[in-house]
Motif scaffolding. Structure first.
Motif, PDB file in Angstrom:
ATOM      1  N   THR A  14     -13.969  -2.313 -19.529  1.00 25.88           N
ATOM      2  CA  THR A  14     -13.784  -3.052 -18.283  1.00 25.88           C
ATOM      3  C   THR A  14     -12.292  -3.235 -17.994  1.00 25.88           C
ATOM      4  OG1 THR A  14     -13.933  -5.185 -19.401  1.00 25.88           O
ATOM      5  CG2 THR A  14     -15.958  -4.304 -18.463  1.00 25.88           C
ATOM      6  N   VAL A  15     -11.970  -3.244 -16.712  1.00 24.04           N
ATOM      7  CA  VAL A  15     -10.588  -3.385 -16.259  1.00 24.04           C
ATOM      8  C   VAL A  15     -10.503  -4.663 -15.443  1.00 24.04           C
ATOM      9  CG1 VAL A  15      -8.724  -2.307 -14.954  1.00 24.04           C
ATOM     10  CG2 VAL A  15     -10.388  -0.871 -16.152  1.00 24.04           C
ATOM     11  N   THR A  16      -9.473  -5.465 -15.693  1.00 25.93           N
ATOM     12  CA  THR A  16      -9.290  -6.726 -14.973  1.00 25.93           C
ATOM     13  C   THR A  16      -7.895  -6.765 -14.375  1.00 25.93           C
ATOM     14  OG1 THR A  16     -10.744  -7.822 -16.572  1.00 25.93           O
ATOM     15  CG2 THR A  16      -9.426  -9.235 -15.149  1.00 25.93           C
ATOM     16  N   LEU A  17      -7.836  -7.152 -13.090  1.00 24.97           N
ATOM     17  CA  LEU A  17      -6.564  -7.378 -12.411  1.00 24.97           C
ATOM     18  C   LEU A  17      -6.289  -8.870 -12.432  1.00 24.97           C
ATOM     19  CD1 LEU A  17      -4.178  -6.368 -10.623  1.00 24.97           C
ATOM     20  CD2 LEU A  17      -5.676  -6.772  -8.646  1.00 24.97           C
ATOM     21  N   TRP A  18      -5.118  -9.247 -12.928  1.00 26.77           N
ATOM     22  CA  TRP A  18      -4.707 -10.646 -13.045  1.00 26.77           C
ATOM     23  C   TRP A  18      -3.538 -10.920 -12.096  1.00 26.77           C
ATOM     24  CZ3 TRP A  18      -6.963 -13.758 -16.951  1.00 26.77           C
ATOM     25  CH2 TRP A  18      -7.782 -13.077 -17.852  1.00 26.77           C
ATOM     26  N   VAL A  34     -12.707   2.426 -15.349  1.00 28.57           N
ATOM     27  CA  VAL A  34     -11.439   2.765 -14.721  1.00 28.57           C
ATOM     28  C   VAL A  34     -11.623   3.498 -13.389  1.00 28.57           C
ATOM     29  CG1 VAL A  34     -10.996   4.980 -15.844  1.00 28.57           C
ATOM     30  CG2 VAL A  34      -9.084   3.471 -15.303  1.00 28.57           C
ATOM     31  N   GLU A  35     -12.756   4.165 -13.182  1.00 26.51           N
ATOM     32  CA  GLU A  35     -13.005   4.848 -11.913  1.00 26.51           C
ATOM     33  C   GLU A  35     -13.036   3.849 -10.751  1.00 26.51           C
ATOM     34  OE1 GLU A  35     -14.847   5.574 -14.660  1.00 26.51           O
ATOM     35  OE2 GLU A  35     -13.981   7.545 -15.053  1.00 26.51           O
ATOM     36  N   GLY A  36     -13.476   2.623 -11.023  1.00 27.97           N
ATOM     37  CA  GLY A  36     -13.480   1.580  -9.997  1.00 27.97           C
ATOM     38  C   GLY A  36     -12.063   1.229  -9.560  1.00 27.97           C
ATOM     39  N   VAL A  37     -11.138   1.244 -10.511  1.00 28.10           N
ATOM     40  CA  VAL A  37      -9.735   0.973 -10.189  1.00 28.10           C
ATOM     41  C   VAL A  37      -9.187   2.084  -9.295  1.00 28.10           C
ATOM     42  CG1 VAL A  37      -7.417   0.621 -11.140  1.00 28.10           C
ATOM     43  CG2 VAL A  37      -9.411  -0.244 -12.364  1.00 28.10           C
ATOM     44  N   MET A  43      -8.386   3.027  -1.726  1.00 25.15           N
ATOM     45  CA  MET A  43      -8.595   2.192  -0.549  1.00 25.15           C
ATOM     46  C   MET A  43      -7.274   1.554  -0.111  1.00 25.15           C
ATOM     47  SD  MET A  43     -10.929  -1.219  -0.098  1.00 25.15           S
ATOM     48  CE  MET A  43      -9.838  -2.133  -1.175  1.00 25.15           C
ATOM     49  N   LEU A  44      -6.486   1.045  -1.063  1.00 24.38           N
ATOM     50  CA  LEU A  44      -5.194   0.452  -0.737  1.00 24.38           C
ATOM     51  C   LEU A  44      -4.241   1.476  -0.129  1.00 24.38           C
ATOM     52  CD1 LEU A  44      -4.546  -1.868  -3.804  1.00 24.38           C
ATOM     53  CD2 LEU A  44      -5.205  -2.557  -1.487  1.00 24.38           C
ATOM     54  N   LEU A  45      -4.228   2.687  -0.684  1.00 24.14           N
ATOM     55  CA  LEU A  45      -3.353   3.735  -0.142  1.00 24.14           C
ATOM     56  C   LEU A  45      -3.784   4.139   1.264  1.00 24.14           C
ATOM     57  CD1 LEU A  45      -2.690   5.983  -3.254  1.00 24.14           C
ATOM     58  CD2 LEU A  45      -1.032   4.623  -1.979  1.00 24.14           C
ATOM     59  N   ASP A  46      -5.082   4.223   1.514  1.00 23.52           N
ATOM     60  CA  ASP A  46      -5.568   4.528   2.860  1.00 23.52           C
ATOM     61  C   ASP A  46      -5.125   3.451   3.843  1.00 23.52           C
ATOM     62  OD1 ASP A  46      -6.791   6.830   1.930  1.00 23.52           O
ATOM     63  OD2 ASP A  46      -8.804   5.946   1.865  1.00 23.52           O
ATOM     64  N   PHE A  47      -5.238   2.195   3.431  1.00 24.37           N
ATOM     65  CA  PHE A  47      -4.800   1.077   4.279  1.00 24.37           C
ATOM     66  C   PHE A  47      -3.308   1.182   4.555  1.00 24.37           C
ATOM     67  CE2 PHE A  47      -2.885  -3.178   4.451  1.00 24.37           C
ATOM     68  CZ  PHE A  47      -3.479  -3.654   5.614  1.00 24.37           C
ATOM     69  N   TYR A  48      -2.519   1.421   3.518  1.00 22.87           N
ATOM     70  CA  TYR A  48      -1.063   1.548   3.652  1.00 22.87           C
ATOM     71  C   TYR A  48      -0.701   2.675   4.619  1.00 22.87           C
ATOM     72  CZ  TYR A  48       3.707   2.922   2.533  1.00 22.87           C
ATOM     73  OH  TYR A  48       5.018   3.289   2.627  1.00 22.87           O
ATOM     74  N   ASN A  49      -1.316   3.826   4.431  1.00 17.34           N
ATOM     75  CA  ASN A  49      -1.006   4.979   5.281  1.00 17.34           C
ATOM     76  C   ASN A  49      -1.406   4.734   6.736  1.00 17.34           C
ATOM     77  OD1 ASN A  49       0.173   6.557   3.274  1.00 17.34           O
ATOM     78  ND2 ASN A  49      -1.800   7.328   2.594  1.00 17.34           N
ATOM     79  N   ALA A  50      -2.527   4.070   6.975  1.00 17.69           N
ATOM     80  CA  ALA A  50      -2.960   3.760   8.339  1.00 17.69           C
ATOM     81  C   ALA A  50      -1.974   2.810   9.002  1.00 17.69           C
ATOM     82  CB  ALA A  50      -4.366   3.167   8.338  1.00 17.69           C
TER      83      ALA A  50
END
Length: 74
Positions: A14-18, A34-37, A43-50
């Protein structure tokens, strides 16, 4: 600026963002693998690029309007 940390459990994967808070780091979101990360990062990169493209279009239109208003046609 906010400080973030990512931890990965060697036992479960499991991966956790703190996120740093006044009373220490607090968990924000977790993924089962890690695939979820990667999906989250994409998704963040798509938002940034848009947003970057939107800002570029606004600047381009603004520049064109100023050129027309000032009679500086090129």
């Amino acid at each position: 600026m906010t400080t973030f940390r990512i931890d990965v459990s060697r036992e479960t994967g499991t991966v956790t963002l703190w996120m740093e808070a006044p009373c220490g780091f607090k968990p924000i979101i977790g993924w089962a693998h890690v695939e979820g990360v990667k999906e989250f990062g994409d998704m963040l990169l798509d938002f940034y690029n848009a947003r970057k493209e939107d800002n570029h279009r606004v600047k381009q239109v603004s520049d064109n309007l100023l050129r027309q208003a000032l009679g500086d046609e090129k």
